[in-house]
Design an enzyme around this catalytic site. Structure first.
Site, PDB file in Angstrom:
ATOM      1  N   GLU A 270     -12.791   1.323  -1.567  1.00  0.00           N
ATOM      2  CA  GLU A 270     -14.122   1.498  -2.149  1.00  0.00           C
ATOM      3  C   GLU A 270     -14.341   2.916  -2.666  1.00  0.00           C
ATOM      4  O   GLU A 270     -15.447   3.461  -2.631  1.00  0.00           O
ATOM      5  CB  GLU A 270     -15.204   1.088  -1.132  1.00  0.00           C
ATOM      6  CG  GLU A 270     -15.087  -0.387  -0.725  1.00  0.00           C
ATOM      7  CD  GLU A 270     -16.149  -0.845   0.273  1.00  0.00           C
ATOM      8  OE1 GLU A 270     -17.021  -0.036   0.629  1.00  0.00           O
ATOM      9  OE2 GLU A 270     -16.081  -2.014   0.701  1.00  0.00           O
TER      10      GLU A 270
ATOM     11  N   GLU B  37     -12.306  -7.554  -0.249  1.00  0.00           N
ATOM     12  CA  GLU B  37     -13.428  -7.842   0.636  1.00  0.00           C
ATOM     13  C   GLU B  37     -14.472  -8.592  -0.176  1.00  0.00           C
ATOM     14  O   GLU B  37     -14.732  -8.245  -1.334  1.00  0.00           O
ATOM     15  CB  GLU B  37     -14.092  -6.575   1.203  1.00  0.00           C
ATOM     16  CG  GLU B  37     -13.311  -5.828   2.248  1.00  0.00           C
ATOM     17  CD  GLU B  37     -14.079  -4.622   2.778  1.00  0.00           C
ATOM     18  OE1 GLU B  37     -15.343  -4.677   2.825  1.00  0.00           O
ATOM     19  OE2 GLU B  37     -13.438  -3.627   3.133  1.00  0.00           O
TER      20      GLU B  37
END
Length: 377
Positions: free
Chosen positions: A194, A300
């Site tokens: 991320e 994810e």
């Protein structure tokens, strides 16, 4: 739904235009990778046209009982298996706090248990993927601290030795993941995820692209060359991104990654906007992955609490059928309020079972013991 179809048509045209540029799967980033690690990556590429593997974070460690109470550490228990009838094909694990020499990770799961869960997933022929929310090695705060850090831990920086000591602890654990014959268990390692967001100390606003890629390359080189870890498939995992240039701005290069992915959640977004937004990003991801010969993955994903009783077959499944990715990993069932996959009696449980029964979804029951690690599929 009309908006989603518009994105599908546009994305399909883009994918066709890129088709001529698509490459065959690239060699694994680690030339010295173990035969089983190389074979696993090759088999994941071969499996890609056949369907998407479903994954779940911390699946064997804990979950939610029917009455809304948590279960923890029950042998062979799994919310996915209890609901669908089979274990996931991909198991996610977290190593945050390993760098502190703690006995438990940041979610209170003992590292000794994580090792045994990795071994259990490997024995059933499933895939293990590992993330690492490591505390800030510059100031000792959490991974979510956003102080400028990366320049201090790069080679020559005042905190470089601290970072190397943490890598040594990580390497010792990764090196301890052994199968029944003492063989190294291949894992997908997903560091500094991320990074296109700005909520971790390695985030977009916290370091320059050059600093991020230098940290990534040093980390991978150190694990491969200094610690002699050759059981790692390396995953590059973004959060939100606007276009191909944005996605690749901090890409360390084809020699330093095997899997390309991103993380995305419904969270506070309008659920109606989630599907077209995912379509846009999945179209970009699959095109970029083909161009670089890398394995695409939804590293994810989730809808906190899964309140939509048809989310699996009406929202996720159409996306996964339109845009082939190797796996989609839903996050953990952390407590009875914050969870990301169905459990028996949950509102989406019946729909999740239909999702499981679809021929395009792959759970552990369709893999077979060690099949991905021992022979070409």
């Amino acid at each position: 739904m009309k908006l989603f179809r518009t994105f599908v048509l546009a994305a399909t045209a883009a994918a066709l235009a890129l088709g001529a540029q698509a490459q065959a799967p690239a060699p694994i980033a680690d030339p010295a990778a173990t035969p089983a690690t190389k074979l696993l990556l090759a088999n994941l590429h071969r499996l890609l046209p056949r369907g998407v593997m479903y994954g779940h974070q911390d699946d064997l460690a804990y979950g939610i009982a029917q009455a809304g109470q948590m279960w923890k550490g029950d042998a062979n228990r799994s919310d996915v298996k209890s609901t669908a009838g089979a274990y996931p094909a991909v198991f996610g694990w977290e190593l945050g706090h390993l760098e502190l020499d703690s006995a438990r990770n940041l979610d209170a799961v003992p590292f000794a248990k994580i090792r045994s869960y990795v071994q259990q997933a490997y024995a059933m022929g499933a895939v293990n993927t590992i993330s690492w929310h490591l505390d800030n090695p510059h100031n000792g705060k959490t991974a979510w601290d956003t102080a400028r850090t990366v320049p201090f831990i790069l080679p020559g920086g005042p905190d470089h030795a601290k970072y190397v000591a943490r890598l040594d602890r990580l390497a010792a654990f990764l090196g301890s993941l052994k199968g029944p014959k003492g063989e190294a268990i291949p894992v997908i390692f997903r560091p500094f995820h991320e990074h296109t967001g700005s909520w971790f100390w390695w985030g977009k606003k916290e370091c320059t692209p050059a600093e991020f890629t230098a940290l990534w390359r040093f980390t991978v080189d150190y694990l491969h060359n200094q610690k002699k870890l050759h059981n790692l498939i390396i995953a590059y995992s973004a959060s939100d991104f606007a276009d191909e240039a944005d996605y690749l701005e901090r890409y360390p290069g084809d020699a330093y990654a095997d899997v390309l992915g991103f993380d995305d959640y419904v969270n506070g977004k309008d659920p109606a906007k989630f599907q077209p937004g995912m379509a846009r990003k999945l179209a970009l991801l699959t095109s970029i992955s083909k161009a670089h010969g890398k394995l695409p993955a939804l590293t994810e994903v989730g809808y906190d609490g899964v309140p939509d009783p048809t989310w699996w077959t009406k929202t996720m499944l159409p996306l996964l059928k339109q845009y082939p990715v190797s796996y989609a990993l839903t996050w953990r069932n952390g407590d009875p309020v914050h969870f990301f996959t169905a459990y028996p009696g949950q509102a989406s449980a019946a729909d999740f079972k239909q999702f499981f029964q679809d021929k395009q979804t792959i759970f552990a029951n369709r893999l077979g013991p060690l099949r991905l690690y021992t022979k070409p599929i």
